[in-house]
Design a protein around this motif. Sequence first.
Motif, short mmCIF file in Angstrom:
data_model
loop_
_atom_site.label_atom_id
_atom_site.label_comp_id
_atom_site.label_asym_id
_atom_site.label_seq_id
_atom_site.Cartn_x
_atom_site.Cartn_y
_atom_site.Cartn_z
N PHE A 284 0.85 -1.20 0.00
CA PHE A 284 0.00 0.00 0.00
C PHE A 284 0.88 1.24 0.00
CE2 PHE A 284 -1.88 3.56 2.26
CZ PHE A 284 -3.09 3.72 1.60
N HIS A 285 0.57 2.16 -0.90
CA HIS A 285 1.22 3.47 -0.92
C HIS A 285 0.11 4.51 -0.98
CE1 HIS A 285 3.47 6.98 -2.21
NE2 HIS A 285 4.61 6.34 -1.99
N PRO A 286 0.16 5.56 -0.14
CA PRO A 286 -0.93 6.54 -0.11
C PRO A 286 -1.28 7.13 -1.47
CG PRO A 286 0.57 6.90 1.72
CD PRO A 286 1.21 5.86 0.85
N GLU A 287 -0.30 7.31 -2.33
CA GLU A 287 -0.57 7.95 -3.63
C GLU A 287 -1.41 7.08 -4.56
OE1 GLU A 287 2.70 9.68 -5.66
OE2 GLU A 287 3.41 10.78 -3.90
N THR A 288 -1.48 5.80 -4.29
CA THR A 288 -2.30 4.92 -5.13
C THR A 288 -3.78 5.00 -4.75
OG1 THR A 288 -2.13 3.01 -3.65
CG2 THR A 288 -0.40 3.27 -5.32
N GLN A 289 -4.11 5.64 -3.62
CA GLN A 289 -5.48 5.67 -3.09
C GLN A 289 -6.04 4.26 -2.95
OE1 GLN A 289 -7.47 8.51 -5.82
NE2 GLN A 289 -7.42 9.96 -4.12
N ALA A 290 -5.16 3.34 -2.59
CA ALA A 290 -5.48 1.93 -2.35
C ALA A 290 -5.75 1.15 -3.63
CB ALA A 290 -6.67 1.77 -1.39
N ARG A 291 -5.74 1.82 -4.78
CA ARG A 291 -5.96 1.11 -6.04
C ARG A 291 -4.72 0.33 -6.43
NH1 ARG A 291 -8.28 6.01 -9.56
NH2 ARG A 291 -6.88 7.16 -8.18
N THR A 292 -4.90 -0.70 -7.24
CA THR A 292 -3.78 -1.59 -7.56
C THR A 292 -3.60 -1.80 -9.06
OG1 THR A 292 -5.24 -3.50 -7.28
CG2 THR A 292 -3.90 -2.85 -5.37
N SER A 293 -4.09 -0.89 -9.88
CA SER A 293 -3.77 -1.01 -11.31
C SER A 293 -2.27 -0.80 -11.47
CB SER A 293 -4.54 0.02 -12.13
OG SER A 293 -3.96 1.30 -12.01
N LEU A 298 3.19 1.13 -10.25
CA LEU A 298 4.56 1.34 -10.72
C LEU A 298 5.14 2.70 -10.30
CD1 LEU A 298 7.06 0.46 -12.29
CD2 LEU A 298 5.98 1.33 -14.37
N PRO A 299 4.46 3.83 -10.55
CA PRO A 299 5.05 5.11 -10.13
C PRO A 299 5.30 5.19 -8.63
CG PRO A 299 3.20 5.46 -11.63
CD PRO A 299 3.18 4.02 -11.26
N ALA A 300 4.38 4.62 -7.84
CA ALA A 300 4.54 4.65 -6.39
C ALA A 300 5.76 3.84 -5.95
CB ALA A 300 3.27 4.13 -5.71
N ASP A 336 11.91 17.48 -10.43
CA ASP A 336 11.70 18.11 -9.12
C ASP A 336 11.98 17.15 -7.98
OD1 ASP A 336 10.91 20.50 -10.36
OD2 ASP A 336 8.82 19.81 -10.51
N GLY A 337 12.99 16.29 -8.18
CA GLY A 337 13.40 15.38 -7.12
C GLY A 337 12.56 14.13 -6.98
N GLU A 338 11.60 13.91 -7.87
CA GLU A 338 10.74 12.72 -7.79
C GLU A 338 10.82 11.93 -9.08
OE1 GLU A 338 6.71 13.30 -6.64
OE2 GLU A 338 7.24 13.36 -4.52
N ALA A 339 10.68 10.62 -8.96
CA ALA A 339 10.72 9.75 -10.13
C ALA A 339 9.56 10.08 -11.07
CB ALA A 339 10.64 8.29 -9.69
N THR A 340 9.87 10.17 -12.34
CA THR A 340 8.84 10.43 -13.35
C THR A 340 8.12 9.13 -13.70
OG1 THR A 340 10.20 12.20 -14.27
CG2 THR A 340 8.43 11.37 -15.66
N ASP A 341 6.82 9.21 -13.81
CA ASP A 341 6.02 8.04 -14.17
C ASP A 341 6.48 7.51 -15.54
OD1 ASP A 341 4.09 6.22 -14.95
OD2 ASP A 341 2.38 7.51 -14.44
#
Length: 420
Positions: A284-293, A298-300, A336-341
């Motif tokens: 679980f990662h908060p940015e996925t909003q619990a979704r698992t597609s 992958l980005p999370a 900006d310091g974050e991995a690009t999707d």
Amino acid sequence: PLSYPGSKLGSEDYLPKRSAIWAATYDDDIKVETSLHKGCKNCEFRAQNDEPFKSGYHECLEQLTNLSRDEIDKGTPLDIWQYRKKDELIAAGVYKLADAADFIDVKPSDKGLSHTERQMLQVAGIPPDKDKGGFYFDARYFRNLQRKWTYPFHFIDFETCTVALPFFKGMRPYESIAFQFSHHIMHEDGRVEHKSQTLISEPGKFPNFDFIRELEKSLTTDDGTIFRWAAHENTILNQIKAQLLSYTQAPKDKNRLIKFIDTITNDATRSMIDLNEIAIQCYFHPETQARTSIKKVLPAVLKTSKALKKEYSKPIGNNSSSMNFPETFVWFQESDGEATDPYELLKQHAVDLFGTKGTTLSEENLLIAEGGAAAMAYARLQFENLNHEERLNIEKALLRYCELDTLAMVMILKAWMDWA
């Protein structure tokens, strides 16, 4: 739903009266007033902050809940993953995600996270003792699953098409056409190969049985574990099996093809492992909003995996890890310091493929570039009078998107194995 005198859902005059109201509001440019309900979750007029569109979704929620746009974007009960009592929360005046915790009846599971535990992680956040650095991962449960797998690992993804008007003689409405797959292999030493791929897009050629033959060649070289993401591949293989059994002009090798399908589907000894199900149970990662597609996971994962950053910050190079990308292509890029999707990287790659930077793409090619239109692309390859260059570019875009889907599985599994 709208309400007005003398109208009842299912009555003979329901649609004519409702249509007249819609027509009048359109002519007079009047907003249709409605109530908030669970169906609003799928509002087609929901625009993100970085999009140049008005957001009807936010307009309605701001009006009906008195929340600000920022508060809405932090989450409402409409966003709770697979939660069936959204209307009850709305009726109770619960509009903020964080206020929904008292309404979730948490029930543990012996198979990793239960659905209610996953909902609680989304609503209440990750408990400090379970936080692995901004995400949740059940390493013990994952290791128990991993012990049952056999190297080399195989990863497959299908692109398919299901339409009301069949493309080929003898097909019924909504029968599935399987026209493309991608296949990656991960070896025990961590080495990854983009081992094979198939795209059968010749106009007028029914692809399903050749598709199975090519898949059989790819997956029968060893007894390694096969991975898929969600149920789609299993469903398609069973549907092709039904075609092999029912078609009057079934191929001579149908029994062998059916036997192959039976060895990797349902409850066979080599049944495909569903990584989506593992994501539900373990990650679980908060940015996925619990979704698992896979396009959410992958980005999370990339944002929090040091192992993936180290491995994929380098150019692909001249090796067997890709069949469709140039040697200079880099999958792990930062902004900006974050991995690009990676799907955003691929979208730009496809935009460049269809035309010079800065030019306007056709609506069809833009959809293909955005990666959600494989079925439409296949239909274009079947029926449109395309010139050779455009046909070739559509095929290249399809091959690259399908390759990323199987590479995404590889990346996600590598991160999970590292964390475990």
